[in-house]
Design an enzyme around this catalytic site. Structure first.
Site, short mmCIF file in Angstrom:
data_model
loop_
_atom_site.label_atom_id
_atom_site.label_comp_id
_atom_site.label_asym_id
_atom_site.label_seq_id
_atom_site.Cartn_x
_atom_site.Cartn_y
_atom_site.Cartn_z
N ASP A 14 5.70 -9.65 10.16
CA ASP A 14 4.57 -8.97 10.77
C ASP A 14 4.92 -7.67 11.48
OD1 ASP A 14 5.97 -10.48 12.55
OD2 ASP A 14 4.24 -11.38 13.53
N CYS A 17 7.68 -2.91 8.48
CA CYS A 17 8.53 -1.73 8.24
C CYS A 17 7.97 -0.93 7.07
CB CYS A 17 9.94 -2.15 7.82
SG CYS A 17 10.81 -3.13 9.01
N CYS A 138 0.32 -15.46 19.39
CA CYS A 138 1.27 -14.39 19.13
C CYS A 138 0.58 -13.04 19.20
CB CYS A 138 1.89 -14.60 17.74
SG CYS A 138 3.12 -13.36 17.33
N TYR A 422 -0.46 -24.36 14.22
CA TYR A 422 -1.14 -24.56 15.51
C TYR A 422 -0.56 -25.85 16.10
CZ TYR A 422 -4.62 -21.20 13.70
OH TYR A 422 -5.25 -20.08 13.20
N GLN A 604 8.34 -17.28 9.52
CA GLN A 604 7.51 -18.40 9.92
C GLN A 604 7.60 -19.56 8.91
OE1 GLN A 604 7.50 -16.78 12.94
NE2 GLN A 604 5.51 -17.65 13.32
N1 LIG Z 1 13.70 -13.37 10.56
C1 LIG Z 1 12.57 -13.55 11.23
N2 LIG Z 1 12.21 -12.67 12.18
C2 LIG Z 1 11.06 -12.85 12.86
C3 LIG Z 1 10.18 -13.91 12.57
C4 LIG Z 1 10.61 -14.85 11.59
O1 LIG Z 1 9.92 -15.85 11.33
N3 LIG Z 1 11.79 -14.62 10.95
N4 LIG Z 1 9.01 -14.05 13.24
C5 LIG Z 1 8.49 -12.90 13.95
C6 LIG Z 1 7.49 -13.34 14.90
S1 LIG Z 1 5.89 -13.60 14.33
C7 LIG Z 1 7.75 -13.54 16.19
S2 LIG Z 1 6.51 -14.06 17.21
C8 LIG Z 1 9.06 -13.23 16.72
C9 LIG Z 1 9.58 -14.37 17.58
O2 LIG Z 1 10.92 -14.17 17.86
P1 LIG Z 1 11.43 -14.05 19.34
O3 LIG Z 1 10.59 -13.11 20.09
O4 LIG Z 1 12.87 -13.75 19.30
O5 LIG Z 1 11.10 -15.51 19.90
P2 LIG Z 1 11.72 -16.94 19.57
O6 LIG Z 1 12.48 -16.88 18.30
O7 LIG Z 1 10.62 -17.89 19.63
O8 LIG Z 1 12.68 -17.26 20.79
C10 LIG Z 1 13.46 -16.28 21.39
C11 LIG Z 1 14.26 -16.83 22.54
O9 LIG Z 1 13.43 -17.44 23.53
C12 LIG Z 1 14.24 -18.36 24.25
N5 LIG Z 1 13.36 -19.25 25.02
C13 LIG Z 1 12.96 -20.50 24.72
N6 LIG Z 1 12.14 -20.98 25.67
C14 LIG Z 1 11.99 -20.00 26.59
C15 LIG Z 1 11.25 -19.86 27.79
O10 LIG Z 1 10.49 -20.75 28.18
N7 LIG Z 1 11.36 -18.70 28.47
C16 LIG Z 1 12.16 -17.69 28.06
N8 LIG Z 1 12.20 -16.58 28.77
N9 LIG Z 1 12.88 -17.78 26.92
C17 LIG Z 1 12.79 -18.90 26.19
C18 LIG Z 1 15.06 -19.01 23.15
O11 LIG Z 1 16.27 -19.51 23.66
C19 LIG Z 1 15.29 -17.86 22.16
O12 LIG Z 1 16.54 -17.29 22.29
O13 LIG Z 1 10.01 -13.05 15.70
C20 LIG Z 1 9.61 -12.19 14.69
N10 LIG Z 1 10.75 -11.97 13.85
N1 LIG Z 2 3.44 -24.95 15.51
C1 LIG Z 2 3.62 -23.63 15.61
N2 LIG Z 2 2.62 -22.81 15.29
C2 LIG Z 2 2.80 -21.47 15.34
C3 LIG Z 2 4.03 -20.91 15.77
C4 LIG Z 2 5.06 -21.80 16.14
O1 LIG Z 2 6.16 -21.39 16.55
N3 LIG Z 2 4.83 -23.14 16.04
N4 LIG Z 2 4.19 -19.56 15.80
C5 LIG Z 2 3.00 -18.72 15.89
C6 LIG Z 2 3.34 -17.34 15.50
S1 LIG Z 2 4.46 -16.56 16.51
C7 LIG Z 2 2.78 -16.70 14.46
S2 LIG Z 2 3.09 -15.04 14.22
C8 LIG Z 2 1.86 -17.39 13.54
C9 LIG Z 2 2.14 -17.03 12.10
O2 LIG Z 2 1.28 -17.71 11.29
P1 LIG Z 2 1.02 -17.17 9.81
O3 LIG Z 2 0.75 -15.70 9.86
O4 LIG Z 2 0.04 -18.06 9.19
O5 LIG Z 2 2.45 -17.24 9.14
P2 LIG Z 2 3.06 -18.00 7.91
O6 LIG Z 2 3.45 -19.34 8.30
O7 LIG Z 2 4.11 -17.09 7.40
O8 LIG Z 2 1.91 -18.16 6.83
C10 LIG Z 2 1.44 -17.05 6.14
C11 LIG Z 2 1.05 -17.46 4.73
O9 LIG Z 2 0.51 -16.32 4.09
C12 LIG Z 2 0.96 -16.26 2.76
N5 LIG Z 2 0.94 -14.85 2.37
C13 LIG Z 2 1.90 -13.92 2.55
N6 LIG Z 2 1.51 -12.72 2.09
C14 LIG Z 2 0.26 -12.90 1.61
C15 LIG Z 2 -0.68 -12.02 0.99
O10 LIG Z 2 -0.42 -10.84 0.83
N7 LIG Z 2 -1.87 -12.56 0.64
C16 LIG Z 2 -2.17 -13.87 0.83
N8 LIG Z 2 -3.35 -14.32 0.48
N9 LIG Z 2 -1.29 -14.73 1.41
C17 LIG Z 2 -0.10 -14.24 1.78
C18 LIG Z 2 2.33 -16.85 2.79
O11 LIG Z 2 2.66 -17.39 1.52
C19 LIG Z 2 2.23 -17.91 3.90
O12 LIG Z 2 1.97 -19.18 3.39
O13 LIG Z 2 2.03 -18.80 13.69
C20 LIG Z 2 1.85 -19.22 15.01
N10 LIG Z 2 1.79 -20.67 14.98
S1 SF4 Z 3 11.86 -5.33 6.02
FE1 SF4 Z 3 12.32 -7.23 7.14
S2 SF4 Z 3 11.91 -6.75 9.32
FE2 SF4 Z 3 10.89 -5.17 8.06
S3 SF4 Z 3 8.78 -5.92 7.75
FE3 SF4 Z 3 10.00 -6.58 5.96
S4 SF4 Z 3 10.69 -8.64 6.50
FE4 SF4 Z 3 10.02 -7.65 8.42
MO LIG Z 4 4.64 -14.38 15.93
#
Ligand SMILES: Nc1nc2c(c(=O)[nH]1)N[C@H]1C(S)=C(S)[C@@H](COP(=O)(O)OP(=O)(O)OC[C@H]3O[C@@H](n4cnc5c(=O)[nH]c(N)nc54)[C@H](O)[C@@H]3O)O[C@H]1N2
Ligand SMILES: Nc1nc2c(c(=O)[nH]1)N[C@H]1C(S)=C(S)[C@@H](COP(=O)(O)OP(=O)(O)OC[C@H]3O[C@@H](n4cnc5c(=O)[nH]c(N)nc54)[C@H](O)[C@@H]3O)O[C@H]1N2
Ligand code: SF4
Ligand SMILES: [Mo]
Length: 728
Positions: A14, A17, A138, A422, A604
């Site tokens: 999300d 880039c 988020c 969720y 995710q």
């Molecule tokens: N490769 C990759 N990159 C991603 C994503 C992915 O799925 N894959 N997801 C993207 C998305 S949507 C998001 S939201 C971000 C999330 O990515 P980040 O913002 O990095 O968040 P998290 O991975 O949930 O956890 C980060 C840190 O929070 C610490 N932590 C745990 N509990 C707590 C707490 O209660 N307080 C504090 N201060 N720290 C705590 C954990 O030890 C961990 O090191 O990453 C993004 N980047």
């Molecule tokens: N239990 C739990 N729930 C969470 C979180 C957690 O840590 N734990 N994290 C939260 C966070 S930080 C985030 S950002 C959200 C993310 O929640 P989502 O944005 O729903 O993330 P994904 O799980 O990657 O699911 C996205 C789906 O979209 C599909 N997709 C990808 N590209 C496309 C497209 O171009 N078109 C269509 N139609 N589909 C596509 C993928 O195949 C994938 O199945 O989840 C949140 N919910």
């Molecule tokens: S290049 Fe990697 S960090 Fe950049 S949007 Fe794509 S998946 Fe995310």
């Molecule tokens: Mo997220």
């Protein structure tokens, strides 16, 4: 052979880039770094793997209609037109029987990119208020809560800042690469970095100050910082006097949190807390970049408000090196306008689930902020990061499962693996079993799609034009060009909603028959079309204007920064921030569990089906400190089960000295596309963090209704690797 090269906004994750994408004969072949040196580093190995994802053999290519029992993964191929006709008929039946509030939509919009608010527009015309999104956990919810304090969701000025505060947020080279690059660049310039994380994360390892707080205690920590700042007079007194309301009340609240108390709650040494607070407050330009950590806690609203209050009282709002309030890009018609929020009647708005109990990001607050938002930003509604006026997801799934307070019988999931995204997956599953109609719009057969009546194939980012506007968070516009052809029966999410709207007689409200036409319309206010935009360049960043509030005031009811929130007060909540502890550990569940620490190869719940990515991380891993592992007689690499009072997750144990003792990390989003077993929905009930937490009202953040994913009680036991996982 026909070859094409274009600019793309990668939507594998999300952060979006901008990269270069190449195709041959309508098929994407390569994703490579940007040709502009300033952007070339913004690419990770998931983006590079996009051709394998877009050309994957298991990619959905044809609309599917369920023939077996729900969830049993048995399908008949049908045409897109037939699918849309049948979906429209079945939705009309639900609306006739239950009213438009009997329909719910869940989407994240990050990845589908192309919705252009057509979902909200359709729903508002229909009278349907129950739209939910992954952004409720988020950034969308952060945006909504930031608006309560100063009327917008700011973005940090990484280029000029002297101090970066990361509340857990841990960007890495292959995880949110652009943010990682910006932090690296700031560090190289000499900016200080403060990390608050129970673990020694990658960012913590190189931080100037690392506060190893207990998971779930961020709000208390912020109150401690404010205590130091106010006691030592480090706040910006002029700004506070002129531009803030509620300072005395806030100060009285902060006085309830002396450092002894904050230290006892967070487990961090008092002197270190004070050192960090001083460093932040005296940095002459400091930022607290958005973090998901405080989006998912029982004190979420207070913690997010505290970040916003820290920014304001230290004079870091709308200044160089601080955090800027962007507003809408004047050259792009915003989704806030396209959504037609004014068309939805007050009665239907009041039926939005969450409106009564957890209103902070529902229409209820949107209505309260309408006048100041229009005055300052020019539009009555501000859909920032898509969120801000959505239903409460937990209440929606409850209504779907138990028809209380009213039935929801039709559910649409677009680009969203709702079942696992969720809290309380068991309830979501029950909710899905009680539906008359479920539609999934997807690239792959996810566990959510397996529960659907109709699964429609979506297009992918290389197959469509787009202009990314960061969902009004910033004013940047980025170009994304179609280089490849989508599967013949695929649609983008705009097309899906438009085709449904036409079947409901709303054609006049959807005069743009294709997604490309909407792009032209959105640019029309600057006298341009999509092709003008692509001819002009790949990105536009309007110059930043600082201290805009001097002319307009802030978009809050008082026109000032509301340290004590009038909106929360009027809704009957505590107008001041506070710390509320999460559920306590016990002898039975002695560990504090947090979810997250995103895995580099996946976004995710996605990509477990892409071999080159899965090979980098074949199975989920639970982290534990060596002392805890020793006490539990567990060894690195063995399979264990993490259990809570609500559910269990199977995973491999990873013993890590950088974990905090007494804590466990559980990953998010694991299922096993290779598992053929429909009992567990391709493993969705084996290793998904969404089964671990309750979403009963008393365990949710009061104001928003957000679950506590950071610091809930759990335990671990030895367990065999589940059979369904197979050889992975
Ligand atoms: N490769 C990759 N990159 C991603 C994503 C992915 O799925 N894959 N997801 C993207 C998305 S949507 C998001 S939201 C971000 C999330 O990515 P980040 O913002 O990095 O968040 P998290 O991975 O949930 O956890 C980060 C840190 O929070 C610490 N932590 C745990 N509990 C707590 C707490 O209660 N307080 C504090 N201060 N720290 C705590 C954990 O030890 C961990 O090191 O990453 C993004 N980047
Ligand atoms: N239990 C739990 N729930 C969470 C979180 C957690 O840590 N734990 N994290 C939260 C966070 S930080 C985030 S950002 C959200 C993310 O929640 P989502 O944005 O729903 O993330 P994904 O799980 O990657 O699911 C996205 C789906 O979209 C599909 N997709 C990808 N590209 C496309 C497209 O171009 N078109 C269509 N139609 N589909 C596509 C993928 O195949 C994938 O199945 O989840 C949140 N919910
Ligand atoms: S290049 Fe990697 S960090 Fe950049 S949007 Fe794509 S998946 Fe995310
Ligand atoms: Mo997220």
């Amino acid at each position: 052979m026909t070859t094409k090269t274009g600019y793309s906004i990668c939507s594998i994750c999300d952060i979006g880039c901008q990269v270069r994408t190449e195709s041959e004969d309508g098929r994407v072949t390569r994703v490579i770094a940007h040709d502009n040196p300033l952007l070339a580093k913004n690419i990770c190995f998931k983006g590079v793997a996009a051709p394998s994802i877009h050309n994957a053999p298991d990619r959905l290519r044809v609309p599917l209609k369920r023939v077996g029992e729900r969830g049993k993964n048995r399908w008949q191929e049908i045409s897109y037109e037939q699918a849309m006709d049948e979906i429209a008929e079945r939705l009309k039946k639900v609306v006739n029987e239950c009213g438009p509030e009997g329909m719910a939509v869940s989407t994240s919009g990050w990845n589908t990119q192309t919705t252009q608010a057509a979902d909200r527009r359709f729903m508002n015309l229909l009278g349907a208020p129950n739209w939910i999104s992954g952004v409720s956990l988020c950034a969308g919810n952060t945006a909504a809560i930031n608006r309560l304090t100063y009327g917008w969701f700011p973005m940090g000025d990484f280029q000029n800042t002297n101090c970066i505060v990361l509340f857990g947020h841990n960007p890495k080279k292959h995880s949110w690469t652009p943010i990682y690059n910006m932090i690296e660049a700031a560090r190289a310039r000499g900016a200080k970095v403060i990390v608050l994380d129970p673990r020694v994360s990658e960012q913590a390892e190189v931080a100037d100050v690392h506060l190893r707080l207990r998971s779930g205690t961020d709000a208390a920590m912020c109150l401690g910082w404010l205590k130091v700042i106010f006691d030592e007079g480090l706040h910006d007194k002029k700004f506070v006097a002129k531009w803030c309301t509620g300072f005395d009340e806030l100060k009285a609240r902060v006085d309830e949190y002396p450092l002894e108390r904050v230290s006892a709650i967070t487990g961090v040494d008092q002197a270190l807390i004070a050192e960090a607070a001083r460093l932040y407050a005296t940095a002459d330009g400091a930022i607290i970049p958005w973090t998901p950590i405080t989006d998912m806690q029982i004190s979420s609203t207070s913690a997010i408000r505290l970040h916003s209050i820290l920014r304001a009282v230290t004079g870091n709002l709308d200044v160089v090196g601080g955090e800027t309030l962007g507003g809408f890009n004047p050259d792009m018609i915003p989704e806030s306008e396209l959504a037609l929020h004014d068309v939805l009647s007050d009665d239907q708005k009041a039926k939005q689930l969450g409106y009564e109990k957890h209103p902070a990001y529902t229409y209820r607050v949107a209505e309260m902020l309408k006048a100041p938002t229009e005055k300052v930003w020019g539009y009555p509604y501000a859909d920032i990061v898509m969120g801000c006026h959505m239903a409460n997801p937990s209440e929606v799934f409850r209504a779907m499962a138990y028809e209380d307070p009213y039935p929801i019988k039709a559910f649409f999931a677009l680009g969203n693996n709702a079942l696992m995204s969720y809290p309380n997956q068991h309830q979501i599953h029950k909710a899905m079993l009680n539906q008359d109609l479920i539609v999934a719009h997807e690239l792959f057969m996810t566990p959510t799609a397996m529960m659907a009546d109709y699964v429609l194939p979506g297009d992918a980012f290389s197959e469509r034009n787009h202009i990314a506007d960061t969902w009004s968070w910033t004013t940047r516009l980025g170009l994304s060009q179609k280089v490849a052809e989508p599967p013949e029966q695929a649609s983008n999410s705009y097309q899906f909603w438009r085709d449904l709207a036409v079947r409901f007689g709303f054609e006049e409200w959807f005069p743009w028959s294709t997604h490309d036409e909407v792009l032209d319309y959105r640019l029309s206010r600057s006298g341009r079309s999509f092709s003008n935009f692509e001819a002009q360049g790949f990105m536009e960043i309007p110059p930043v204007r600082y201290r805009k509030y001097r002319k307009t005031g802030f978009a809050t009811p008082s026109g000032k920064v509301e340290l004590s929130s009038s909106v929360l007060g009027d809704l009957g909540f505590d107008p001041l921030p506070y710390f509320r502890p999460g559920p306590a550990t016990s002898e039975e569940f002695p560990y504090l569990v947090f979810n997250g620490v995103r895995e580099d190869p996946f976004f995710q719940t996605g990509q477990r089906n892409i071999k080159e990515l899965r090979d980098r991380c074949p199975v989920p891993r639970i982290y534990m400190h060596p002392d805890d592992a020793k006490r539990e007689a567990l060894t690195d690499g063995e399979w264990i089960e993490l259990q809570t009072a609500y559910g269990a997750v199977s995973a491999e144990l990873s013993v890590q000295p950088n974990m905090k003792t007494g804590h466990l990390r559980v990953p998010h989003g694991w299922w096993y596309p290779e598992a053929t077993d429909t009992e567990t929905l391709a493993g969705a009930f084996l290793s998904s963090d969404a089964v671990l937490c309750s979403d009963d009202d008393e365990l949710l953040d009061h104001e928003q209704g957000i679950p506590h994913f950071k610091g809930f009680p759990g335990r671990v036991v030895k367990a065999a690797k589940p059979d369904a996982i197979g050889a992975a």
